[in-house]
Write a protein that holds these residues in place. Structure first.
Motif: not given
Ligand code: NAD
Ligand code: MG
Length: 385
Positions: A42, A46, A59, A64-65, A68-69, A71, A79, A81
């Motif tokens: 991620v 990102a 993602t 990994r959400y 990611l959010r 980032r 973001a 998922c």
């Protein structure tokens, strides 16, 4: 108006090359990037999303959400998922790079097809596992299918719009074990199989190249893309990977597409078709190349080619069985559970076991056949460990 594009599998080998091509052809000024998708990496996802000004980054992995959010916070990129969000990304654009590896790429690519997009197809599993169903989705959606696999892009580029091909000749590098004796191939390690002599690719496709299961899949892929009979699909070993494939016509002429081994040519062509854009790939110097070699493939050391021919003749669910069982066998080889040459036996067992099933007519059918082939293949792997 900027072209709306989405990249499925943006963080992979095909995906990063696609991002590179988009950046060189104008980036966010030229393209409206509706979505980029990835799975585990991620951080890279990102970074790509921000660089391209994507509307959403997805993602596939819900775990990994949060990362990611975090980032993407403050970047203006949304973001998301999960599988459904990846499928939605497939349906979000007019040009979609299908760059997810494996059967996971099927549903989002079918979504792109049903949405009438131009589908730049790197994910060969869509055609190998579900050829007639996938082409049906392309037709239903009024979508345009452009091959990205280098061999199929070469054939597509060499096709005559007025005359049907008599034969297509897929080139194969022969991989790292091209001239190894059978005995030595039995003891091949994962590290040896990952090292491709010419192309830099993801780990799985590199091992598939070494076993020639990649070429086996490509034979089936070619059959669907170009509506060929089994005997029209040929394979020739060409160690330099300069001739990417050839098309032969009824008058004896052969049209070949040549270039350095760089996927950005095929990706850029799929993006620019029917035109051609200036691409940053190296130019061939024939005097420096001096020679191009060709040799017949050895189906004893590379039984994948024989299995592909059988799958072409059998039709029905054979491609699905080959694809799913090959993935199981590959994982088992990578985990050290079976030997390099055992992979073919696993695939053959699954193809035989599924031989009475007809071709999939829906996504659910594909998943059911895929699961059945995986079950048989898994049992065979377990039996040999
Ligand atoms: P890769 O492993 O480098 O990348 C795969 C991508 O798919 C990554 O973005 C990953 O995050 C994503 N992904 C993995 N599992 C996923 C899942 N379960 N759900 C959603 N996304 C997932 O693979 P690659 O080498 O880029 O290959 C991609 C496809 O293109 C494959 O089907 C391969 O056969 C085909 N292909 C690749 C090349 C090449 O040069 N790499 C050439 C021809 C064809
Ligand atoms: Mg290829």
């Amino acid at each position: 108006m900027r072209r709306r594009v989405a990249i499925l599998g943006a963080t992979g080998s095909i995906g990063t090359s696609t991002v590179d091509v988009l950046q060189r052809l104008g980036g966010r000024e030229a393209f409206e990037v509706t979505a980029v998708t990835g799975a585990r990496n991620v951080a890279l996802l990102a970074e790509q999303a921000v660089a391209l000004g994507a509307r959403v980054a997805v993602t596939a992995d819900p775990a990994r959400y949060d990362e990611l959010r975090a980032r993407l916070s403050g970047s203006g990129v949304e973001a998301a998922c999960g599988t459904e969000a990846v499928v939605a990304a497939g349906a979000s654009a007019d040009w979609v790079m299908a760059g997810i590896v494996g059967a996971a790429g099927l549903a989002p690519t079918v979504a792109a097809a049903r949405n009438g997009a131009t589908v730049a197809l790197a994910n060969k599993e869509c055609l190998v596992a579900a050829g007639s169903f996938f082409l049906g989705a392309i037709e239903e959606g009024g979508a345009t299918l452009i091959p990205v696999d280098s061999e199929h892009s070469a054939i597509f580029q060499a096709l005559d719009r007025e005359a049907a091909p008599e034969r297509v000749i897929l080139t194969a590098s022969g991989g790292p074990f091209r001239d190894w004796p059978l005995e030595k191939m039995r003891a091949v390690t994962v590290e040896q199989a990952v090292a491709h002599p010419n192309w830099s690719m993801g780990a799985k496709i590199s091992i598939d190249s070494a076993s020639m299961f990649n070429k086996a899949a490509e034979m089936i892929e070619a059959r669907w893309l170009f509506d060929l009979r089994p005997e029209q699909v040929e394979v020739i070993v060409h160690p330099q990977s300069i001739v990417h494939s050839m098309v032969g016509y009824a008058d004896g002429a052969i049209m070949a597409q040549l270039g350095p081994p760089d996927m950005r040519q095929a990706i850029g062509y799929a993006l620019s078709w029917p035109g051609r854009a200036a691409l940053p790939v190296a130019r061939l110097d024939f005097a420096a190349l001096a020679r191009l070699d060709f040799e017949a493939p050895d189906e004893t050391r590379f039984p994948a080619l024989r299995l592909a021919r059988e799958a072409l003749r059998a039709g029905g669910s054979a491609g699905c069985a080959l694809n799913a069982a090959k993935e199981v066998a590959l994982e088992a080889f990578m985990a050290g559970r079976i030997g390099f040459l055992d992979m073919a036996g696993v695939v053959e067992t699954a193809m035989e076991s599924l031989s009475s099933h007809s071709a999939a007519a829906s996504l659910e059918d594909v998943y059911a056949l895929d699961a059945e082939a995986r079950r048989v293949a898994e049992a065979r792997c377990a039996a040999s460990t």
